[in-house]
Design a protein around this motif. Structure first.
Motif, PDB file in Angstrom:
ATOM      1  N   GLU A  92     -83.899 -15.556 -30.372  1.00 55.91           N
ATOM      2  CA  GLU A  92     -85.302 -15.521 -29.447  1.00 55.91           C
ATOM      3  C   GLU A  92     -85.193 -15.766 -27.991  1.00 55.91           C
ATOM      4  O   GLU A  92     -85.823 -14.764 -27.325  1.00 55.91           O
ATOM      5  CB  GLU A  92     -85.999 -16.750 -29.887  1.00 55.91           C
ATOM      6  CG  GLU A  92     -86.532 -16.765 -31.497  1.00 55.91           C
ATOM      7  CD  GLU A  92     -85.348 -17.098 -32.475  1.00 55.91           C
ATOM      8  OE1 GLU A  92     -85.913 -17.071 -33.695  1.00 55.91           O
ATOM      9  OE2 GLU A  92     -84.449 -17.632 -32.013  1.00 55.91           O
ATOM     10  N   LEU A  93     -84.089 -16.473 -27.477  1.00 53.52           N
ATOM     11  CA  LEU A  93     -83.801 -16.449 -26.077  1.00 53.52           C
ATOM     12  C   LEU A  93     -83.563 -15.266 -25.523  1.00 53.52           C
ATOM     13  O   LEU A  93     -83.948 -14.651 -24.406  1.00 53.52           O
ATOM     14  CB  LEU A  93     -82.857 -17.749 -25.806  1.00 53.52           C
ATOM     15  CG  LEU A  93     -82.637 -17.892 -24.507  1.00 53.52           C
ATOM     16  CD1 LEU A  93     -83.788 -18.158 -23.612  1.00 53.52           C
ATOM     17  CD2 LEU A  93     -81.734 -19.052 -24.116  1.00 53.52           C
ATOM     18  N   VAL A  94     -82.337 -14.467 -26.094  1.00 50.00           N
ATOM     19  CA  VAL A  94     -81.844 -13.254 -25.586  1.00 50.00           C
ATOM     20  C   VAL A  94     -83.034 -12.239 -25.812  1.00 50.00           C
ATOM     21  O   VAL A  94     -82.939 -11.261 -24.912  1.00 50.00           O
ATOM     22  CB  VAL A  94     -80.557 -12.947 -26.631  1.00 50.00           C
ATOM     23  CG1 VAL A  94     -80.210 -11.387 -26.302  1.00 50.00           C
ATOM     24  CG2 VAL A  94     -79.402 -13.871 -26.150  1.00 50.00           C
ATOM     25  N   ASN A  95     -83.746 -12.117 -27.082  1.00 52.79           N
ATOM     26  CA  ASN A  95     -84.684 -11.118 -27.218  1.00 52.79           C
ATOM     27  C   ASN A  95     -85.920 -11.421 -25.916  1.00 52.79           C
ATOM     28  O   ASN A  95     -86.512 -10.486 -25.537  1.00 52.79           O
ATOM     29  CB  ASN A  95     -85.412 -11.049 -28.367  1.00 52.79           C
ATOM     30  CG  ASN A  95     -84.481 -10.467 -29.332  1.00 52.79           C
ATOM     31  OD1 ASN A  95     -83.303  -9.496 -28.949  1.00 52.79           O
ATOM     32  ND2 ASN A  95     -84.517 -10.975 -30.596  1.00 52.79           N
ATOM     33  N   ALA A  96     -86.346 -12.599 -25.816  1.00 56.25           N
ATOM     34  CA  ALA A  96     -87.150 -12.834 -24.612  1.00 56.25           C
ATOM     35  C   ALA A  96     -86.941 -12.518 -23.364  1.00 56.25           C
ATOM     36  O   ALA A  96     -87.370 -11.736 -22.548  1.00 56.25           O
ATOM     37  CB  ALA A  96     -87.492 -14.244 -24.455  1.00 56.25           C
ATOM     38  N   PHE A  97     -85.499 -12.798 -22.950  1.00 59.55           N
ATOM     39  CA  PHE A  97     -85.015 -12.229 -21.711  1.00 59.55           C
ATOM     40  C   PHE A  97     -84.888 -10.724 -21.428  1.00 59.55           C
ATOM     41  O   PHE A  97     -85.256 -10.224 -20.539  1.00 59.55           O
ATOM     42  CB  PHE A  97     -83.466 -12.843 -21.515  1.00 59.55           C
ATOM     43  CG  PHE A  97     -83.106 -12.286 -20.380  1.00 59.55           C
ATOM     44  CD1 PHE A  97     -83.106 -12.837 -19.073  1.00 59.55           C
ATOM     45  CD2 PHE A  97     -81.829 -11.155 -20.387  1.00 59.55           C
ATOM     46  CE1 PHE A  97     -82.704 -12.696 -17.806  1.00 59.55           C
ATOM     47  CE2 PHE A  97     -81.156 -11.008 -19.071  1.00 59.55           C
ATOM     48  CZ  PHE A  97     -81.612 -11.602 -17.806  1.00 59.55           C
TER      49      PHE A  97
END
Length: 380
Positions: A220-225
């Motif tokens: 989720e963090l990578v996709n949000a970035f």
């Protein structure tokens, strides 16, 4: 008194103990560690001044090797004349509590660092629940590292309520508030590290420290970035930690981490340097699915960083909502919005950061926790 701690991997020693060894050594205690063999274990022993025994303790289940480990731990208990045995991590706790029970050690403390069964399913979940209940049954006391772990342990009937305790407001070792203090750092060293990592060309750095696995919310963090990157080319994502095979990230996420020039992946970093990585960040994010008590959030707060995390066990205790940080769902869209809100509001970042340090200093300073641990040692 002689204290024998059992863990399965030396990596956790600075987090679970660290300066605690000096505190108890100075008070006349003798400290021992049982751990799987590694060069790091020997370095830590020299640095923190403890004696150690090398016993192979696997994370995976192996009946033959686990029985052998119990026998060897029992032998270590006899050799060290242990008055107290503490067991950490699910496997280390189980084997140590079995050995200490067999050897009639009067004080047997199981540190419940989290509830690994929370994200497991089927037979694996049932097995992990059984292991936790057995460790607790054989222990004389169970230390829950956070209020939410304490509450969930009772709800899931892991042990009698009379057995479990919480050290102050949580954690197993507290936070070194002198070390995790922006005012005590060498700023020229921070700038050199920024330059070495290529971060000096960015003016807003989103940070994460910990194991690089699915359970930590890295997907989720990578996709949000990626969602934010198109509109904000001056932001970077700093990922500090190891990629692991257990609960491994999907290949497309690993490829994105390695391919994206604005995602800075450091791999394993020595604990002695970690405060300098926090010092480069503007915002700390932990979108985890389960925790015991996330030390990384408290370290980040001590370093005056605003925090974004989730309302799961452990994490829910680590911030004061809308004072030191905010909660998000396990969703890359809501995470991206939360990050962007901090990106656009520098004053909010500073306010949450100041509040966060006060929260840690008031509740999680190490001596508060160590005094609580000593009370346990003296309960016979």
């Amino acid at each position: 008194m002689n204290i024998l701690h059992v863990i399965n991997i030396s990596f956790v020693i600075p987090y679970f103990f660290g300066k605690q060894f000096s505190y108890f050594n100075n008070r006349g205690y003798k400290e021992y560690i049982v751990c799987s063999s590694s060069e790091e274990l020997r370095r830590f022993a020299a640095s923190y001044d403890f004696e150690f025994y090398e016993v192979e303790i696997l994370r995976a289940i192996s009946l033959r090797k686990d029985i052998k480990a119990v026998y060897k731990i029992a032998k270590c208990i006899w050799q060290s004349k242990a008055d107290v045995v503490t067991g950490h991590t699910p496997k280390g706790a189980l084997l140590s509590m079995i050995a200490a029970y067999i050897m009639h050690v009067p004080v047997r403390i199981y540190f419940r660092h989290g509830l690994v069964y929370e994200t497991a399913k089927g037979f694996k979940r049932k097995l992990l629940l059984y292991m936790d209940r057995l460790s607790a049954q054989l222990a004389t006391k169970v230390v829950c590292v956070s209020p939410s772990v304490y509450k969930r342990s009772l709800e899931d009937k892991l042990n009698m309520g009379s057995k479990q305790i919480l050290l102050s407001k949580g954690t197993c070792n507290g936070i070194d508030i002198e070390r995790f203090n922006r005012d005590k750092l060498d700023y020229s060293r921070i700038e050199r590290l920024k330059a070495d990592l290529g971060l000096n060309r960015y003016n807003f750095i989103i940070g994460f420290t910990g194991r690089m696995v699915r359970d930590k919310g890295i997907i989720e963090l990578v996709n949000a970035f990626k969602c934010l990157q198109g509109n904000h080319p001056n932001i970077a994502l700093l990922l500090v930690g190891m990629l692991e095979k257990r609960d491994a990230l999907p290949e497309n996420i690993v490829n994105e981490i390695k391919r994206n020039s604005s995602i800075i992946y450091t791999g394993y970093v020595e604990n002695a340097m970690i405060e300098y990585y926090y010092a480069m960040m503007n915002l700390f994010v932990l979108p985890s699915y389960r925790e015991g008590f996330p030390t990384s959030v408290l370290e980040a707060s001590a370093m005056e960083l605003p925090v974004i995390t989730t309302k799961v066990t452990g994490c829910i205790d680590s911030i004061i909502e809308e004072k030191t940080g905010i909660y998000v769902e396990h969703d890359s869209g809501s995470l991206a919005i939360a990050i962007e809100n901090f990106y656009h509001d520098e004053m909010l970042c500073h306010e949450y950061g100041r509040n966060g340090r006060k929260f840690v200093v008031d509740n999680f300073e190490q001596h508060i926790i160590w005094k609580e641990i000593e009370k346990l040692y003296l309960e016979v």
